[in-house]
Design a protein around this motif. Sequence first.
Motif, PDB file in Angstrom:
ATOM      1  N   THR A  52      24.717  25.012  69.913  1.00 54.23           N
ATOM      2  CA  THR A  52      24.856  25.839  71.110  1.00 54.23           C
ATOM      3  C   THR A  52      25.977  25.260  71.967  1.00 54.23           C
ATOM      4  O   THR A  52      25.748  24.809  73.085  1.00 54.23           O
ATOM      5  N   ALA A  53      27.185  25.279  71.436  1.00 51.19           N
ATOM      6  CA  ALA A  53      28.317  24.642  72.113  1.00 51.19           C
ATOM      7  C   ALA A  53      28.546  25.245  73.497  1.00 51.19           C
ATOM      8  O   ALA A  53      28.781  24.521  74.466  1.00 51.19           O
ATOM      9  N   ARG A  54      28.501  26.565  73.604  1.00 50.91           N
ATOM     10  CA  ARG A  54      28.757  27.193  74.907  1.00 50.91           C
ATOM     11  C   ARG A  54      27.735  26.759  75.948  1.00 50.91           C
ATOM     12  O   ARG A  54      28.094  26.498  77.102  1.00 50.91           O
ATOM     13  N   GLU A  55      26.491  26.680  75.556  1.00 49.55           N
ATOM     14  CA  GLU A  55      25.458  26.246  76.499  1.00 49.55           C
ATOM     15  C   GLU A  55      25.686  24.792  76.917  1.00 49.55           C
ATOM     16  O   GLU A  55      25.549  24.439  78.082  1.00 49.55           O
ATOM     17  N   GLU A  56      26.049  23.938  75.952  1.00 48.68           N
ATOM     18  CA  GLU A  56      26.299  22.532  76.266  1.00 48.68           C
ATOM     19  C   GLU A  56      27.508  22.386  77.184  1.00 48.68           C
ATOM     20  O   GLU A  56      27.501  21.563  78.097  1.00 48.68           O
ATOM     21  N   ILE A  57      28.558  23.169  76.950  1.00 51.71           N
ATOM     22  CA  ILE A  57      29.755  23.114  77.794  1.00 51.71           C
ATOM     23  C   ILE A  57      29.445  23.637  79.187  1.00 51.71           C
ATOM     24  O   ILE A  57      29.958  23.114  80.183  1.00 51.71           O
ATOM     25  N   ASN A  58      28.579  24.651  79.292  1.00 55.31           N
ATOM     26  CA  ASN A  58      28.189  25.154  80.616  1.00 55.31           C
ATOM     27  C   ASN A  58      27.444  24.085  81.404  1.00 55.31           C
ATOM     28  O   ASN A  58      27.572  24.007  82.628  1.00 55.31           O
ATOM     29  N   VAL A  59      26.677  23.257  80.724  1.00 49.23           N
ATOM     30  CA  VAL A  59      25.949  22.175  81.391  1.00 49.23           C
ATOM     31  C   VAL A  59      26.896  21.041  81.774  1.00 49.23           C
ATOM     32  O   VAL A  59      26.808  20.465  82.851  1.00 49.23           O
ATOM     33  N   ASN A  60      27.828  20.699  80.863  1.00 48.45           N
ATOM     34  CA  ASN A  60      28.768  19.597  81.102  1.00 48.45           C
ATOM     35  C   ASN A  60      30.154  20.056  80.678  1.00 48.45           C
ATOM     36  O   ASN A  60      30.497  20.020  79.504  1.00 48.45           O
TER      37      ASN A  60
END
Length: 114
Positions: A21-29
């Motif tokens: 879930t790269a997009r979700e991880e990038i949204n978090v950090n």
Amino acid sequence: MRKLTSVLLLLLFVWTVQAQTAREEINVNRYLSANNYYAYPTPTAKQTAAPKGYEPFYVSTYMRHGSRYLIDPNDYRFPKQTLLKADSLNKLTATGKNRCSSLLSLERCRKLLS
């Protein structure tokens, strides 16, 4: 027809399953989007205790894949100072002395080029 149905079902399954879930991880950090310029974060989890009679230590390596650059220049100075101190105390193995020598020659090259 049966083969086509199997292939379509397989494609549908692969398309709907997301392993990361790269997009979700990038949204978090947002720093995770820095790709090769993002230095790996220091672990925050409690580390396993060293076995009795041993003292824990940390060795950081520079590898081809993944994080390639450290952000803070002090992150480069610390390993050099550690190697030089160990060398002055005559605690380096032959391999350690070789690595220390290589590090110092790389540093001289960098100074000549800058």
